[in-house]
Motif scaffolding. Structure first.
Motif, short mmCIF file in Angstrom:
data_model
loop_
_atom_site.label_atom_id
_atom_site.label_comp_id
_atom_site.label_asym_id
_atom_site.label_seq_id
_atom_site.Cartn_x
_atom_site.Cartn_y
_atom_site.Cartn_z
N VAL A 60 0.85 -1.19 0.00
CA VAL A 60 0.00 0.00 0.00
C VAL A 60 0.88 1.24 0.00
N GLN A 61 0.24 2.38 -0.19
CA GLN A 61 0.96 3.64 -0.14
C GLN A 61 0.82 4.26 1.25
N SER B 77 -4.80 2.29 4.39
CA SER B 77 -5.20 1.40 5.48
C SER B 77 -5.16 -0.05 5.03
N LEU B 78 -4.98 -0.93 6.00
CA LEU B 78 -5.05 -2.37 5.78
C LEU B 78 -5.67 -3.00 7.01
N LEU C 27 -6.46 -6.68 13.08
CA LEU C 27 -5.64 -5.51 13.32
C LEU C 27 -5.94 -4.51 12.21
N GLN C 28 -6.69 -3.49 12.55
CA GLN C 28 -6.98 -2.43 11.60
C GLN C 28 -5.85 -1.41 11.65
N SER D 118 -3.56 5.13 8.48
CA SER D 118 -2.46 6.11 8.36
C SER D 118 -1.12 5.42 8.32
N LEU D 119 -1.01 4.43 7.47
CA LEU D 119 0.22 3.64 7.41
C LEU D 119 1.40 4.49 6.96
N LYS D 120 2.56 4.16 7.51
CA LYS D 120 3.80 4.86 7.21
C LYS D 120 4.81 3.87 6.66
N PRO D 121 5.79 4.35 5.91
CA PRO D 121 6.83 3.44 5.40
C PRO D 121 7.51 2.65 6.53
#
Length: 122
Positions: free
Chosen positions: A11-12, A16-17, A78-79, A82-85
């Motif tokens: 994802v970018q 979210s995942l 697990l939601q 705002s995913l980060k690298p």
């Protein structure tokens, strides 16, 4: 007893995942998520107590990740928002039935899933 982790992907940043940890062969007092990035130690992410419903989070994911469970499906989620690298890692679910031990410690978990890769691009 088997734990099956799924839901990872590419994802970018900002996306979210939702990861799933499906348990077969038993129910567990505590289920947790850990992650391990290349060259780094395994890190505690989150845990949930089936008895009390208490939730536990690692500092790096507080406010962005949410752990939950569906007892009917014997599955913990697990939601991840705002995913980060820096969230890039293999994510493992783990579970145990002992009533003691630190929820954030790997040694507190007897059963482990196979891991699912999460990659966050910038």
């Amino acid at each position: 007893v088997q734990l099956q982790a799924s839901g990872g992907g590419l994802v970018q940043a900002g996306d979210s995942l939702r990861l799933s940890c499906a348990a077969t062969g038993g129910t567990f007092r505590t289920t947790g998520w850990f992650r391990q990035a290349p060259g780094k130690a395994r890190e505690f992410v989150a845990a949930i107590s089936r008895i009390s419903g208490n939730l536990y989070y690692g500092d790096s994911v507080k406010g962005r990740f949410t752990i939950s469970r569906d007892d009917a499906k014997n599955t913990v989620y697990l939601q991840m928002n705002s995913l980060k690298p820096e969230d890039t890692a293999v994510y493992y679910c783990a579970a145990d039935n002992r009533p003691y031990g630190s929820r954030s410690s790997e040694g507190s978990y007897t059963y482990w899933g196979q891991g699912t890769q999460v990659t966050v691009s910038s």
